[in-house]
Design a protein around this motif. Sequence first.
Motif, PDB file in Angstrom:
ATOM      1  N   HIS A  95       1.140  -0.994   0.071  1.00 58.32           N
ATOM      2  CA  HIS A  95      -0.140   0.365   0.008  1.00 58.32           C
ATOM      3  C   HIS A  95       1.364   1.182   0.006  1.00 58.32           C
ATOM      4  CE1 HIS A  95      -3.455  -2.852   1.077  1.00 58.32           C
ATOM      5  NE2 HIS A  95      -2.764  -2.917   2.092  1.00 58.32           N
ATOM      6  N   CYS A 148      -4.374   5.506  -0.170  1.00 60.16           N
ATOM      7  CA  CYS A 148      -3.733   4.628   0.157  1.00 60.16           C
ATOM      8  C   CYS A 148      -3.457   4.969  -1.902  1.00 60.16           C
ATOM      9  CB  CYS A 148      -4.305   3.232   0.053  1.00 60.16           C
ATOM     10  SG  CYS A 148      -3.159   1.740  -0.907  1.00 60.16           S
ATOM     11  N   MET A 157      -9.431   2.397  -0.454  1.00 61.44           N
ATOM     12  CA  MET A 157      -8.785   2.700   0.700  1.00 61.44           C
ATOM     13  C   MET A 157      -8.426   3.846   1.171  1.00 61.44           C
ATOM     14  SD  MET A 157      -5.290   0.562   1.743  1.00 61.44           S
ATOM     15  CE  MET A 157      -4.110   0.897   2.450  1.00 61.44           C
ATOM     16  N   GLU A 173      -1.148   2.670  -3.525  1.00 60.61           N
ATOM     17  CA  GLU A 173      -0.543   1.846  -4.787  1.00 60.61           C
ATOM     18  C   GLU A 173      -1.617   0.716  -4.940  1.00 60.61           C
ATOM     19  OE1 GLU A 173       2.502   1.133  -6.020  1.00 60.61           O
ATOM     20  OE2 GLU A 173       1.515  -0.223  -6.767  1.00 60.61           O
ATOM     21  N   LEU A 174      -1.650   0.618  -5.706  1.00 59.77           N
ATOM     22  CA  LEU A 174      -2.741  -0.383  -6.139  1.00 59.77           C
ATOM     23  C   LEU A 174      -2.711  -1.384  -5.079  1.00 59.77           C
ATOM     24  CD1 LEU A 174      -4.697  -1.443  -8.156  1.00 59.77           C
ATOM     25  CD2 LEU A 174      -3.158  -2.817  -9.076  1.00 59.77           C
ATOM     26  N   CYS A 175      -3.897  -2.080  -4.315  1.00 59.66           N
ATOM     27  CA  CYS A 175      -3.726  -2.772  -3.322  1.00 59.66           C
ATOM     28  C   CYS A 175      -4.893  -4.069  -3.476  1.00 59.66           C
ATOM     29  CB  CYS A 175      -4.192  -2.482  -2.263  1.00 59.66           C
ATOM     30  SG  CYS A 175      -5.382  -1.223  -1.975  1.00 59.66           S
ATOM     31  N   HIS A 208      -8.997  -1.149  -4.024  1.00 59.33           N
ATOM     32  CA  HIS A 208      -8.147   0.200  -4.089  1.00 59.33           C
ATOM     33  C   HIS A 208      -8.286   1.762  -3.679  1.00 59.33           C
ATOM     34  CE1 HIS A 208      -4.546   2.577  -4.510  1.00 59.33           C
ATOM     35  NE2 HIS A 208      -4.273   3.161  -5.640  1.00 59.33           N
TER      36      HIS A 208
HETATM   37 CU   LIG Z   1      -4.443   0.698  -2.558  1.00 57.30          CU
END
Ligand SMILES: [Cu+2]
Lengths: 587, 354
Positions: free
Chosen positions: B233, B268, B279, B270-272, B276
């Motif tokens: 993340h 967040c 988030m 970063e692709l999670c 995502h």
């Molecule tokens: Cu994320």
Amino acid sequence: MTQAAQYQEKANLLAHGSEPENNWRQYFGFSTDHKVIGIQYLVTTFIFYLVGGVLATLVRTELATPESDFVSREVYNSLFTVHATVMIFLWIVPAATGGFGNYLVPLMIGARDMAFPRLNAIAFWIIPPAGILLMSSFLVGAPGSGWTSYPPLSLISGKAGEMIWILSVLMLGTSSILAAVNFIVTIVKMRIPGMGFNQMPLFCWAMLATSFLALVATPVLAGALILLSFDLIVGTNFFNPTGGGDPVVYQHMFWFYSHPAVYIMILPVFGMISEIVSVHSRKPIFGYKAIAYSSIAICGLGLIVWAHHMFTSGTPPWLRMFFMITSMIIAVPTGIKVFSWLATIWGGKLRLESPLLFAMGFISLFVIGGISGVMVASVPWDIHVHDTYFIVAHLHYVLFGGSVFGLYAAFYHWFPKITGKMLNDTWGKLHFALSYVGFNLAFMPMHKLGIEGMNRRIAEYDPKFAALNLLCTIGAYLLAVSTLPFLVNVCWSWAYGKPASDNPWGALTLEWMTTSPPPVENFEADPVLATGPYDYGMGSRATQVNVPFSDPHSPGLSAGPSSTLRAKADPVVAAMPSDRQGESNNR
Amino acid sequence: MNIPSQIVTLLAGIILTLVSLWYGQNHHLLPIAASEVAPLVDSLFDTMMVIGTGIFLLVNGILIYSVIKFRRDPNDDTDGPPVHGNIPLEIVWTAIPAVIVLGLSIYSFDVYQAEGGQDPMDHSVAHHGKNHTQMAKMSGAAVAAPLIADSQGVDATPLMSEDLPPKQEAPALGTVSPKVGDSTKPTEFVVNAAGMQYAWLFTYPDTEVVAGELHVPINRNVLINISANDVIHAFWVPEFRLKQDAVPGRQTEVRFVANRLGEYPLICAELCGAYHGAMKTKIVVESQADFDTWLQTQIASAEVGLDRAIATTPATLTEVEYLAPYAKEIGVTAGVLQQLQPAAAKSVHAPSIS
Ligand SMILES: [Cu+2]
Ligand code: HEM
Ligand SMILES: [Cu+2]
């Protein structure tokens, strides 16, 4: 017809082939003719471009409103993942290198085919199955962890889709490596006698640099993906932190390929632009050696900048500084090219038809991507905008505004050679206008979105971003529409277009010295170089060049001593034959 | 009228410079600046905008001028002037960009320094001996992070040991626990942030309060120890101009001094996974007094018990509302959260999702 072109054509009358019999079936089979393979590449990749474009349109449709209301979130992630993978691995890379590279390199260096024709055909035939494989992943749940496929996310979301993605990219990488070997050998070994490296058309220099990059970098990607697939299917822990692996190592390996990959996508296009700008401005390319060697510089530097994609992940501070500086320095050789193109255009006699329009559009858009590129090379700024829409804007300005506009310029420029038919220029201009407006509408606002706080790869966003996103979506629809005039133009012109002469643009490079389209094996006899590839205006030295040696009103445009573009008076090209003497000072 | 071309060029140059200078300061692209480093980053960006605008205008100006001025007469079949190059001119346009990017590198380095990005060698070399021995003494996975948490000599704050993976400081120039922010100033306030699909959990080590949104007092040196429980993340507060990935398996950190009261999105970046985009939470910058009050309510409501706290904490209500429709889908339940929380935490406040 200009002097120089007449001169070159006369010298090559013997080499001039006769028109081939057209056999459409060969385009569906395993042909080893580099021209057939080139066309196969171009048509196949363009179809994939349309597929990628449909996916992009779906992505933008989802983003038209802040809520996630068009497709499910999982599907959204698959859409942009497959969109990016298709655009990169199935469109730009194979179209620029495989398509135009294959068609043009042997013709430009006066060879009869590529060095390894069978290898060439194999490299092509890997692509359709790999592409279909990737598409088929939508049946089992397409990959959804971005085209970067970072573990651990890629290890836990949809195994089948991820495995298909890995296989497909591995196949495409293999194809790219095979093609690279072929280009290097062909360019180094198969030039006609008399063509030294410094007499090569700049596109060949670009292909040499590109192939070298592909050869060095692609195996590293293959390594990373093979390890990733082990983690995925047999449960090893190379990149999986729960077993002691390190996800950051994957990022290093991935970007060690994928940064050079952006140069693999742009360098051939740089080469095409050099050709097109010079031919359609009727002027020699400005600073041949600077352009040629800057490709090599970019190739070298391009291998040591990868961690600028990792400024916020596991990169120690000193490394961030190192990669910041190398990334910034890359702007210098790139700048050399841009300024050289501008100097080529300056004072020329511009044939403002579709090829030059797209080439100038390329320069004007690419420079925006270059500026935002230097910005994101700066660590403090990248820490803010990394993984936001600012990056999406940047990458589309270089990949779409750059590579795709350049590829369109190339289509308009070489279509007469490839098919023997002229494209309709009015439709071309319409295509250009729609693309240019649509593109800026779709991507310019993304800069602001990113800076203000919209992160990328999200299916839903803060309603405060709604207005700009709607604008982007409208732009994207306009872009989608803009491909229609092109498609119609190509289909119609190919069938019913005005027949093209052998050298409709009055160019000097060797591909124009044979018939349109060229026969099998290209030339009857070895072609010769009566002039250099860009000696416009030089002609036979006995004739008058229509440029005043000095011009009191605008000295900058004259050929003489006060020209903006030249350092010293150049008596070789003086307007009056009696003034001419000696060798050029400015070569 | 016949103005000599040199004058025209000069005038064009002056106008271009003025326009660039003006636009570089008046682009209105940046969000509010709410941290001490943000204005530094902003002036760096302004500088780059000045230069960028100049280059943009120069290139596009030349293109537009050429289109108008150098069109070919349709009946003219001759070539243009055979100008092949000009070494001095080429040197100029190699040298000027080189100087510009070098200047930008130095400027960026400066800003990075002021952000507290380094001092690189000092960190990885000078302290390596110490870290090394500590690492050696510690066994297994339950390494107590605080021991090496801050090699800069900051009072090792009692952190939740099971919660955070160790910071990794490789002996030489290799992997470090990545960080951003000024680590030379003494840390005044520590929070542990754990990213998980799809929420942030903030633990206040002194009181062991756990919350789903981040509250920090204004004008304090804040250190956030970041970890990730599942995938990567990233901790991003656009108004602070700071971002740091949360990487599973290693601890990272971000330091900042928030100097503007208010609520800002904490995203967040970063692709999670599928959610995502959902988030995100907020960071609340408040006065010390307000912060203390907030902390007390957290402790109090935590004592009432996990289940009740969820319903009664007004601070998280909006977010609960926001996430409630798909909390089930995500699969994050109170049970899961409880499990994620350190056993040591005796008082627990329900995080944003329930
Ligand atoms: Cu994320
Ligand atoms: C029809 C025009 C296009 C449109 C409207 C479009 C739109 C988009 C959008 C909206 C995204 C962001 C998705 C997200 O982060 O949620 C994206 C990502 C991307 N696009 Fe395009 N695109 C277009 C053409 C292209 C082309 C020609 C390329 C050439 C290579 C390209 C390469 C990429 C890449 C590499 C990404 C990053 C995907 C990722 O984050 O994994 N796109 N595109
Ligand atoms: Cu890169």
